[in-house]
Design an enzyme around this catalytic site. Sequence first.
Site, PDB file in Angstrom:
ATOM      1  N   LYS A 150     -22.032  10.862  -4.324  1.00 39.34           N
ATOM      2  CA  LYS A 150     -21.466  11.460  -5.280  1.00 39.34           C
ATOM      3  C   LYS A 150     -22.073  11.392  -6.663  1.00 39.34           C
ATOM      4  O   LYS A 150     -21.865  12.240  -7.566  1.00 39.34           O
ATOM      5  CB  LYS A 150     -19.869  11.680  -5.434  1.00 39.34           C
ATOM      6  CG  LYS A 150     -19.409  10.243  -5.730  1.00 39.34           C
ATOM      7  CD  LYS A 150     -17.678  10.530  -5.492  1.00 39.34           C
ATOM      8  CE  LYS A 150     -17.026   9.140  -5.831  1.00 39.34           C
ATOM      9  NZ  LYS A 150     -15.823   9.325  -5.662  1.00 39.34           N
TER      10      LYS A 150
ATOM     11  N   GLY B  81     -18.839   0.312  -2.764  1.00 40.64           N
ATOM     12  CA  GLY B  81     -18.901  -0.003  -4.336  1.00 40.64           C
ATOM     13  C   GLY B  81     -17.994   1.016  -4.844  1.00 40.64           C
ATOM     14  O   GLY B  81     -18.191   1.319  -5.924  1.00 40.64           O
ATOM     15  N   GLY B  82     -16.709   1.268  -4.370  1.00 40.98           N
ATOM     16  CA  GLY B  82     -15.834   1.928  -4.995  1.00 40.98           C
ATOM     17  C   GLY B  82     -15.884   3.650  -5.075  1.00 40.98           C
ATOM     18  O   GLY B  82     -15.663   4.228  -5.829  1.00 40.98           O
ATOM     19  N   GLY B  83     -16.864   3.832  -4.238  1.00 45.09           N
ATOM     20  CA  GLY B  83     -17.438   5.300  -4.143  1.00 45.09           C
ATOM     21  C   GLY B  83     -18.684   5.627  -4.756  1.00 45.09           C
ATOM     22  O   GLY B  83     -19.202   6.748  -4.504  1.00 45.09           O
TER      23      GLY B  83
ATOM     24  N   TYR C 176       0.895  -1.282   0.231  1.00 46.89           N
ATOM     25  CA  TYR C 176      -0.149   0.017  -0.066  1.00 46.89           C
ATOM     26  C   TYR C 176       0.842   1.183   0.142  1.00 46.89           C
ATOM     27  O   TYR C 176       1.893   1.471   0.770  1.00 46.89           O
ATOM     28  CB  TYR C 176      -1.046   0.039   1.213  1.00 46.89           C
ATOM     29  CG  TYR C 176      -1.945  -0.978   1.262  1.00 46.89           C
ATOM     30  CD1 TYR C 176      -2.250  -1.595  -0.242  1.00 46.89           C
ATOM     31  CD2 TYR C 176      -3.026  -0.964   2.259  1.00 46.89           C
ATOM     32  CE1 TYR C 176      -3.361  -2.787   0.015  1.00 46.89           C
ATOM     33  CE2 TYR C 176      -3.962  -1.747   2.195  1.00 46.89           C
ATOM     34  CZ  TYR C 176      -4.390  -2.679   1.077  1.00 46.89           C
ATOM     35  OH  TYR C 176      -5.156  -3.633   0.794  1.00 46.89           O
TER      36      TYR C 176
ATOM     37  N   HIS D 177      -2.704 -12.022   0.871  1.00 49.26           N
ATOM     38  CA  HIS D 177      -3.333 -11.246   0.136  1.00 49.26           C
ATOM     39  C   HIS D 177      -4.116 -11.355  -0.853  1.00 49.26           C
ATOM     40  O   HIS D 177      -4.970 -10.835  -1.337  1.00 49.26           O
ATOM     41  CB  HIS D 177      -2.427  -9.762  -0.282  1.00 49.26           C
ATOM     42  CG  HIS D 177      -2.934  -8.668  -0.670  1.00 49.26           C
ATOM     43  ND1 HIS D 177      -2.075  -7.461  -0.720  1.00 49.26           N
ATOM     44  CD2 HIS D 177      -4.313  -8.171  -0.899  1.00 49.26           C
ATOM     45  CE1 HIS D 177      -3.014  -6.485  -1.043  1.00 49.26           C
ATOM     46  NE2 HIS D 177      -4.156  -6.975  -1.167  1.00 49.26           N
TER      47      HIS D 177
END
Length: 337
Positions: free
Chosen positions: A219, A212-214, A57, A124
């Site tokens: 937005k 959900g990824g934003g 990361y 991972h």
Amino acid sequence: MRYRLFGRTGLRVSELFLGAMTFGEQGGVGAPLPECRRILDAYAGAGGNVVDTAINYRGGASEEFLGELLHGRRDRFVLATKYTVSRDGADPNAAGNHRKNLAASLETSLRRLRTDRIDVYWVHMWDRHTPVEETMRALDDAVRAGKILYVGISDAPAWVAARANTLAEWRGWTPFAGLQVPYSLLNRDIETELLPMAESFGMSVAAWSPLGGGVLSGKYTGGSPARGGRLDGAQISDHDHRVAKEVQAVADELGATPSQVALAWVRSRSRAVHPIIGARSAEQLADDLGTLDVELPAEAAGRLEEATGFAPAFPSGFIAQTSPWVFGESNQRLDVP
């Protein structure tokens, strides 16, 4: 904040995990150290105690930041990190789930995090080139050496996790206590096999990308995109926009934000599920933490699920394929079937 046991262990973990993928500014999408401190302090102030990162990361900055931020309070947190992804794209053994990479990755993470042990060490992703027996025995050796306390697996098929834990049971090795997978109203694939498998084995489920990824953050609900087109500069499908609009409608009715409703839905699905919340600012984190005060009525949950149009299907699309980013360029020449 309430607490549950991590898998079939006695480890107490908060119902929301903090994802540290945004800790560090490499790539231009993360947060600087002072803001990361505010985020961690706000999470701890709300009672959160699990911080989840990975060796890759922000190019390693996430682990380095956490090493500094946890100084003097390390024991108050359940510190989790991951290995598998390549540390060196030119080295064929600097990636994967084999014993050599596990040993080197673990030492790297311990050094960056300024600690002598990892509380939860995640595999991972599935590495189809490494026998699962090798991975489980190597993890158990690290547990016996005191460098790891508990282990988990991320982004793998249900049959791999089930086989690994069955082998561990038979041979007296440390089993996976946790499963980390994507789960949201826009990605419900785990309900087919992975979630039932985890519940059967008593595993905790760390759900990443619960918004959900934003898309479910609110937005994208200010207007209607052209069919298959773009909204607010981002590509969004008709299906995803329909679900996002329903999330917004429920949020308006409950006096909550769309993010809080989306997280509340994930939290309501199973006691095994712990959403991973990530943020680039303390204000964004505070909004996500507000989901703890949201009670999602059954009728509202039903409307959200109906909007997804989900039909049972075998999980697909999230299992990482061999790629330069994952395993390093040299692994593209790996001469195996």
